[in-house]
Design an enzyme around this catalytic site. Structure first.
Site, PDB file in Angstrom:
ATOM      1  N   LYS A 185       0.826  -1.198   0.000  1.00  0.00           N
ATOM      2  CA  LYS A 185       0.000   0.000   0.000  1.00  0.00           C
ATOM      3  C   LYS A 185       0.865   1.254   0.000  1.00  0.00           C
ATOM      4  CE  LYS A 185      -3.455   0.005   2.911  1.00  0.00           C
ATOM      5  NZ  LYS A 185      -4.914   0.232   2.921  1.00  0.00           N
ATOM      6  N   ARG A 194      -3.263   2.854   8.788  1.00  0.00           N
ATOM      7  CA  ARG A 194      -3.560   1.557   8.168  1.00  0.00           C
ATOM      8  C   ARG A 194      -2.301   0.706   8.084  1.00  0.00           C
ATOM      9  NH1 ARG A 194      -7.001   4.764   4.498  1.00  0.00           N
ATOM     10  NH2 ARG A 194      -9.051   3.788   4.411  1.00  0.00           N
ATOM     11  N   GLY A 229      -8.069  -7.646   5.067  1.00  0.00           N
ATOM     12  CA  GLY A 229      -8.886  -7.805   6.261  1.00  0.00           C
ATOM     13  C   GLY A 229      -8.170  -8.428   7.440  1.00  0.00           C
ATOM     14  N   MET A 272      -5.395  -7.347   9.082  1.00  0.00           N
ATOM     15  CA  MET A 272      -4.831  -6.476  10.103  1.00  0.00           C
ATOM     16  C   MET A 272      -5.707  -5.244  10.310  1.00  0.00           C
ATOM     17  SD  MET A 272      -0.827  -7.021   9.437  1.00  0.00           S
ATOM     18  CE  MET A 272      -1.025  -6.570   7.751  1.00  0.00           C
ATOM     19  N   ARG A 285      -3.462  -1.436  -6.193  1.00  0.00           N
ATOM     20  CA  ARG A 285      -2.581  -2.616  -6.123  1.00  0.00           C
ATOM     21  C   ARG A 285      -2.917  -3.500  -7.303  1.00  0.00           C
ATOM     22  NH1 ARG A 285      -5.706  -4.990  -0.819  1.00  0.00           N
ATOM     23  NH2 ARG A 285      -7.671  -5.322  -1.876  1.00  0.00           N
ATOM     24  N   HIS A 322     -15.431  -8.932   1.645  1.00  0.00           N
ATOM     25  CA  HIS A 322     -14.417  -9.855   2.164  1.00  0.00           C
ATOM     26  C   HIS A 322     -14.570 -11.243   1.539  1.00  0.00           C
ATOM     27  CE1 HIS A 322     -12.859 -12.803   5.141  1.00  0.00           C
ATOM     28  NE2 HIS A 322     -11.860 -11.917   5.219  1.00  0.00           N
ATOM     29  N   SER A 366      14.949 -40.310  -8.794  1.00  0.00           N
ATOM     30  CA  SER A 366      13.705 -39.555  -8.678  1.00  0.00           C
ATOM     31  C   SER A 366      13.426 -39.363  -7.193  1.00  0.00           C
ATOM     32  CB  SER A 366      12.564 -40.301  -9.356  1.00  0.00           C
ATOM     33  OG  SER A 366      11.371 -39.585  -9.182  1.00  0.00           O
ATOM     34  N   CYS A 414       9.016 -37.012  -7.857  1.00  0.00           N
ATOM     35  CA  CYS A 414       7.713 -37.601  -8.181  1.00  0.00           C
ATOM     36  C   CYS A 414       6.793 -37.655  -6.977  1.00  0.00           C
ATOM     37  CB  CYS A 414       7.892 -38.983  -8.791  1.00  0.00           C
ATOM     38  SG  CYS A 414       8.686 -40.158  -7.699  1.00  0.00           S
ATOM     39  N   TYR A 420      13.508 -32.851 -14.218  1.00  0.00           N
ATOM     40  CA  TYR A 420      12.057 -32.810 -14.425  1.00  0.00           C
ATOM     41  C   TYR A 420      11.318 -32.896 -13.097  1.00  0.00           C
ATOM     42  CZ  TYR A 420      11.943 -37.850 -13.599  1.00  0.00           C
ATOM     43  OH  TYR A 420      12.059 -39.087 -13.027  1.00  0.00           O
TER      44      TYR A 420
END
Lengths: 916, 916
Positions: free
Chosen positions: A40, A111, A120, A122, A363, A481, A806, A873, A893
């Protein structure tokens, strides 16, 4: 602790600037400083820099938050002076004085603002600076005592709750401040009038009663000094970083506790001064479906909180063109500026005070999976971003949303639609509904699919929202919310169904005169915003219809086309290959359609349970002699072979890693007396013998027992049969189909090189026998799962025999952490609450621990066998953070379930982009 | 495999000399070349060098054995020529020809010889070189056809068995060659005459029949060419390196498979030519008690094999002074030469052929623990060795023998041995047996000596184990609960007696068809793992009588004095400290008497099971509310505190590492319906609730479940209570006794630094509270067990909070290897047979795997906290190889059960000696 203090002392030395100013067309910070200023604060600075109308203010950095927690909840000495400077600068820019009792005083909002948005979670304080004197100055300056006293009343209520901790205690039905309001309304009007109808005198009286309440409950007077108020508010925001809701949220999203939050102190502007004022929340594009349209909602004569709270249902932003064309035009122009500047879809808050537009926040907007694909593709086409950036913009963990089922068309036609609301979170969900979070969670523990139904949701409902398939609310708009959180979680959500009445006491809801009881089935179409009674069957998503079912043509689905375009980009970028975990030809085919390059894990044990095959296994286990055992196992050969042939055909030449039998033998035997009796009759074998064998095979810790390659070593006949089935199937498929087959035979649970050596010797021997018989060879590899810590630290030895590795991260997590997946439920919740672990270690790789073991394994394995093929895997193969980790440690992979293949491909591409 | 071939090619290039000659007063090799020539070959060479009468021969090196296995059972090309040279040299030295058909031929023996002696494990061939022609030449030359044909008959029989594989098959009652002999005796004499009575014609006929048998069974003719015979015999010796017996032996003694065996080819000498010949086996000192006396036995007119075989009972070696004084004198002189040269007690074989003495072998003699101490001390006194060498000479793994109670020798001879199990806790114990802990305790109250007999034991049996002299179980291995606890307590234990059936209902056990009733006497020999019926008298060892019982004075026990002398030397050498695992003042006191420097592991959970304390634990577990839980736990405080005070007093200022509660909660709840009903009455609580809680706490893999610090985190009240008990006890003992108390509080099962941080915060807070209350402080440390692989690889983080580490190698082995101690019995045997693991990983640290994790932990821990105190407190702390490993990786101390402290001290000293 010494070490900690040392770090802290370094930290305080390098913490040079702790307060950043913004406003008046300039700012100390900018949009890139999110880590220091929070999202923010950084974006307020950025908006100020590019000339957008931002009320002036300042941001206290996240480093102050970290300091606060590291130093027994105290602040750096210089903070107080810096805050004074900040207020002084604001006073100068707006020409008002903080605590002024003579003229309109400067009021501020305080804020929180973390590096990543935590909606919501904090605390926020508005209208700070009011007291019994300044309120009079404000009343005079605005000539609007009702407004001034209303602001003051709201401030005392908010501050009393958030800073002074006057909250509902157990046994109370209502928030204590609300109870006071309720009582006063009853006293003075005999009924529950709306807050807007309260007179200035009502508010004045309420302020008085609130202060008494605060003194009684909190044991101290409400602070009248604006500076004292400000100090308390800043402390409360820092404190809220560690409230329960925030911790739960961080655990779910893997946000580290040491990031901390910033605090933004900003001049108040008011959307509730008159009917020429208002507040709104808007998106630069539609966040639900991604369409390039101005999207949002507003309320005239209201503060921003009112838009989100859902008490009054707001109007769509387009309506503003009629209500106040000048403001609408300005907002349209701001929308363009924002997109051109931030080059991403923005979610922003605005306030109109006396016809003048103010920007309070912007944002990057959260969006659904479908919207993410569309926006990325559209922006690329529009030239706003390049294709690499488009790939970065897809939230990998939401990709499965675009693959999720929708309601079946034919079922929909016969379904009983009972209500219409706002389409806040797309998708289809059916389940039993519950009216609070606790019961939702309990029901999912019983295995139920559930929907959370609430008047409106609040951060306290978070656990229920996580548990639920979908969320339904009676109040609140697209930026309530419920809507925000649902979209972020990829949950189906319908909100603002005002025709729904909820009775929390009786645990019922009533729609159109019909009463539904908690536990009844409902179905939610979050794409259309519709609610159905009962349980509706679902249909595959468009992408699945195009790729898998072939019931839709690509040209008929723009969703599919966007998806395909992004996937193509991903393949240009990714270094990691993505394979799939598949045990059947159908699964393999689906995964290939989603872009898998082969099978990374084919579990053979599932094949042993099908039909009467299990009886052969049972005979083997119950045999006393080697020849009997071998004979029993050989009966399974034709089945296994035909299974493998099906899979090889589906793969059409792609590699397949096949894991030899893994589970302990007792899993194949019947466990109840009754089943044992049945088997005894079937096999004509004394039941006592079967019972004896079952008890003999019983294990205290089966996870650490007689399984994996320990079976193949003790029962070489199983390895022989499986090796033969694989090699015969490969040769036969090559002959029948004409393409190469590339089996990779994987030995599970290896901890000692010698285990692999012995199993490999059997496989090689059997393979040579089959080659001889068939007069034809096939190229195969033998490798191993690395799923035992010992295998990681002796990977150099194991690589002497293993042609590939793997990582079986499921078991490696259990052994590496000494934590059973099945039993950890008892404490994993506590562990997340206490932030001992961030995200669930069975869903996302514990990078510091299990990841370290993997790194050791990779390094040692490739020391012996440079460039060795190494994959993963476990379940983690489809988790974005884990895929990125695998990329970073240089794996070849990842392998995951078919429907997670696109997620993994995107994550792999994003990981490659992060290299630079 | 490529890597392997690469190594082999290196190996063959450096393998310059493959045959080493000896004899004729000289030798190519010497006594230091045991790795290359094997123990036998090296010592034959050494004896030849120092002029002892060794028949000439040559040794084929162990490298040829390794080559043989690495190259598909083939030999280096040059071997054949080298063997020819060797025979030629022997021919020259003794003046006979191999295969001579005209004069007395050269006959040879072919024997194995590994680096370490493996008695009886591998094969031997005697009289090689005989065939139908050479036997006639031998008969003529010796004028003794009966002797020549007897040699030939023995050779064919031995060669047929060992080299050609003609052995008893299933279903046969007798070895096939023995069956032929038996048949011939029946045919010709009608009865079973002795072999010595066979005539030359009988032997000639037997040779004929043997050859037919060989052809029929082995499918080929018996080789007549002596060179072919020699080649076959060499192959058989190499082959025997991998026979089942040898593999089992290696597994038991931790000998690596790749050492290989050498082959010794040596001229035959004959102890059976006449009554002027003979064979014997002797020791330079008494190997049973260590006395400096000539000890051994011999047989006249016999081959060496006959002495060992036990068919004829040999005479004590002293008798030879009468039978053949010249030979006796020569042997006495040889005995002196051997000791002066080898400077250790020797075990040697000799043959007397026609009055001439030949030495066939010498090696360091095996000895009992008691003998080892005496010989080492005596030799040091005699000036044969220095004190450092004396320390090296104690076989650390036999030290517990000198501490264990013993059965009376004469009683053993008449005892009835009824079963054999695993020798889990050494020593001797007799008593009436009982099948549960309660009745054990009751019986000891009546003054009985008792044995606890269970299928297997659990923590609930603890009181019974404490009460019992010994423990006997039907299930479980050397590291089962029974074995672990027994060794820690110094109790006799025989476990895993699978032939024993237990009927808890009838209170009987059945072994070999005989039923024994509860209360009957049994006797356990825990050193040998034997069970006897009836009551055998026992006595504590002299060392225990001196140090613990104080029933003997040091000056009355030379065994004690030798022991104490060695221990004093050890303390001069050792860098590793030795602590003890002790849960009671008695255990601590015993350990200190044995030289422990403190407690390395005090398990607090045992304290929870005593008396009615368990009920408080049960109340805690069955409580719903935090305050109830805390109240229940606080009831345990006085008990814990008094336990700790007792221990602190026994330690008199030495440090004590106390582990917080570790086992899962379900271990505290009753598991049978009956016990649950009892508890329900006692607590006035519905049994359904108790059953529900039991089922709620049930775990699939309790080893990986809700235990260790996971308990303390979920139940902070337990940690609070334990911390308070420790700190209060420490302060009170300091006040009462005046010495410092040094508690080290150890948090178990830590995997995440944050876990330790949270637990440490509780401990520190409670400690400050107690300091405040007592007005006095105590120095304490907080550290952690390292027993989870994750803890090893994140030890740098954990060391931020941990002031010390202690490796819990029991659990680290289970998690690091993914192998449950309780379940691995099913495959561990196979694993040892296949040489996947060498020694039992639960008894001796798996150095490559678990050891690697430990090394990582040490390195990372000390990176954060240089010089950090790091110990080990698993069962492995008393295993010599593991202690040496701990020394090498730089640990600060090992901790083991009290009776293993001397073993650990010696191992630590030996490890320090090995540094140089």
């Amino acid at each position: 602790m010494l070490f900690h203090h040392f770090l802290n002392s370094i930290r305080s030395n390098i913490m040079s600037k702790i307060v950043y100013h913004f406003g008046g067309g300039t700012a100390d910070g900018n949009g890139s400083m999110k880590a220091l200023l929070g999202g923010k604060g950084a974006n307020l600075a950025e908006m100020a820099r590019i000339g957008l109308p931002v009320p002036p203010g300042f941001t206290i950095t996240t480093e102050v938050c970290t300091y606060y927690y590291d130093n027994a909840l105290t602040y750096p000495a210089e903070l107080e002076g810096e805050v004074k400077n900040g207020i002084a600068r604001m006073e100068e820019l707006v020409g008002r004085k903080f605590g002024d009792t003579a003229a309109m005083p400067l009021l501020v909002s305080v804020r929180s603002g973390a590096r990543e948005s935590m909606p919501g979670m904090m605390d926020t304080i508005l209208n700070l600076g009011l007291n019994d004197e300044t309120v009079e100055a404000m009343a005079a300056a605005t000539s609007n005592p009702r407004f001034a006293w209303d602001c003051y009343r709201r401030f005392v209520q908010m501050y009393g709750d958030v800073v002074m901790g006057v909250q509902k205690s157990e046994g109370e039905d209502m928030e204590p401040f609300e109870a006071e309001i309720h009582a006063l309304k009853k006293e003075r009007y005999g009924r529950d009038i709306s807050d807007a109808e309260l007179t200035s005198d009502d508010s004045r009286e309420l302020v008085k009663r609130f202060k008494t309440l605060v003194l009684r409950r909190a044991g101290q007077n409400f602070p009248t000094n604006p500076w004292e108020q400000l100090k308390g508010a800043i402390g409360a925001v820092f404190g809220s970083w560690n409230n329960e809701r925030a911790i739960t949220y961080r655990a779910k999203y893997g946000i580290p506790a040491d990031w901390g939050t910033a605090v933004n102190v900003q001049c108040m502007v008011f959307g509730n001064t008159s009917n020429e004022s208002g507040s709104g929340v808007a998106f630069t594009r539609n966040p639900a479906i991604g369409k390039n349209e101005f999207y949002g909602e507003f309320l005239m004569n209201a503060q921003g909180e009112d838009v989100v709270a859902g008490v009054r249902t707001p109007e769509p932003v387009g309506k503003l063109a009629e209500v106040m064309p000048s403001a609408y035009e300005e907002l349209c122009s701001i929308r363009k500026t924002l997109e051109n500047h931030f080059r991403d879809m923005q979610d922003f808050e605005f306030t109109i005070q006396d016809k003048k537009v103010y920007m309070l926040q912007t944002r990057n907007g959260k969006r659904t999976g479908i919207a993410a694909f569309r926006i990325a593709c559209d922006m690329e086409r529009e030239g706003l971003i390049d294709w690499q950036t488009a790939v970065k913009r897809i939230p990998a963990d939401q990709v499965d949303q675009v693959l999720s089922p929708i309601f079946d068309d034919s079922a929909l036609r016969n379904a009983k639609r009972i209500a219409k609301g706002l389409n806040a979170g797309p998708g289809a969900a059916s389940g039993r509904f519950y009216l609070n979070a606790v019961r939702c969670v309990e029901a999912t523990k019983r295995g139920e699919k559930v929907l959370l139904v609430r008047l409106e949701t609040s951060p306290e409902d978070l656990r229920g929202m996580i548990a639920a398939e979908g969320i339904l609310t009676a109040r609140g708009g697209l930026s309530s919310h419920a809507a925000l959180v649902a979209r972020q979680m990829g949950k189906v959500c319908v909100c603002g169904v005002s025709e729904m009445a909820i009775d929390y006491q009786e645990r019922t809801i009533t729609i159109g005169g019909v009463v539904y009881h908690e536990g009844d089935y409902l179905s939610l179409d979050g794409t259309a915003g519709l609610v159905y009674a009962g349980k509706l069957p679902t249909a595959p998503s468009e992408i699945v219809q195009v790729l898998i079912k072939k019931t839709m043509k690509p040209e008929d689905s723009s969703t599919y086309r966007n998806f395909a375009r992004v996937m193509e980009w991903c393949d240009r970028l990714a270094r990691l290959k993505v394979r799939t975990n598949a045990d059947s030809p159908e699964q393999a085919a689906a995964a290939i359609a989603f872009g898998a390059t082969g099978i990374g894990l084919c579990r053979t044990e599932h094949m042993f349970f099908n039909g009467n095959r299990i009886d052969f296994m049972r005979r083997m286990i119950l045999s006393q002699r080697m020849d009997e055992r071998r004979e029993a196992v050989l009966n399974l050969l034709p089945f296994q072979k035909s299974d493998f042939k099906g899979i090889f055909k589906a793969l059409a030449g792609r590699p397949a890693t096949i894991r030899l039998l893994d589970p302990p033998l007792h899993e194949f035997l019947p466990q109840t007396k009754e089943q044992q009796l049945d088997l005894s009759k079937k096999f004509n074998m004394p039941v006592e013998f079967i019972m004896h064998r079952v008890s003999e095979l019983h294990e205290f810790n089966p996870m650490l027992g007689h399984r994996g390659c320990r079976l193949g070593i003790d029962h070489p006949e199983i390895t022989e049969m499986q090796a033969r089935a694989i090699i015969e199937a490969a040769i036969e498929v090559m002959e029948e189909e004409g393409f190469e087959v590339r089996p990779e035979i994987m030995v599970p649970l290896v901890a000692f090189n010698k285990e692999l050596e012995l199993q490999k010797a059997i496989i090689d021997r059997v393979a040579e026998e089959v080659f001889e018989e068939k007069g034809r060879r096939v190229t195969y590899r033998v490798g191993t799962m690395i799923e035992i810590p010992r295998a990681c630290v002796t990977a150099d030895e194991i690589a002497q025999n293993a042609e590939f590795f793997s990582f079986g991260t499921n078991d490696l997590t259990q052994t590496g952490l000494g934590m059973s997946r099945d039993d950890s439920g008892a404490f994993l919740g506590t562990y997340q609450d206490l932030e001992i672990i961030g995200r669930n270690v069975f869903a996302s790789i514990d990078q510091k621990g299990v990841g370290k073991l993997m790194e050791i394994g990779v390094e040692l394995g490739r020391k012996t066998r440079p460039g060795m093929k190494i994959g993963i895997c476990g379940e983690h193969g489809g988790d974005p953070a884990s895929v990125k980790f695998c990329h970073r440690i240089g794996l070849s992979y990842v392998s995951c379930s078919p429907y997670r293949v696109p997620t993994a491909r995107i994550s792999a591409a994003q990981a490659a982009l992060e290299d630079n």
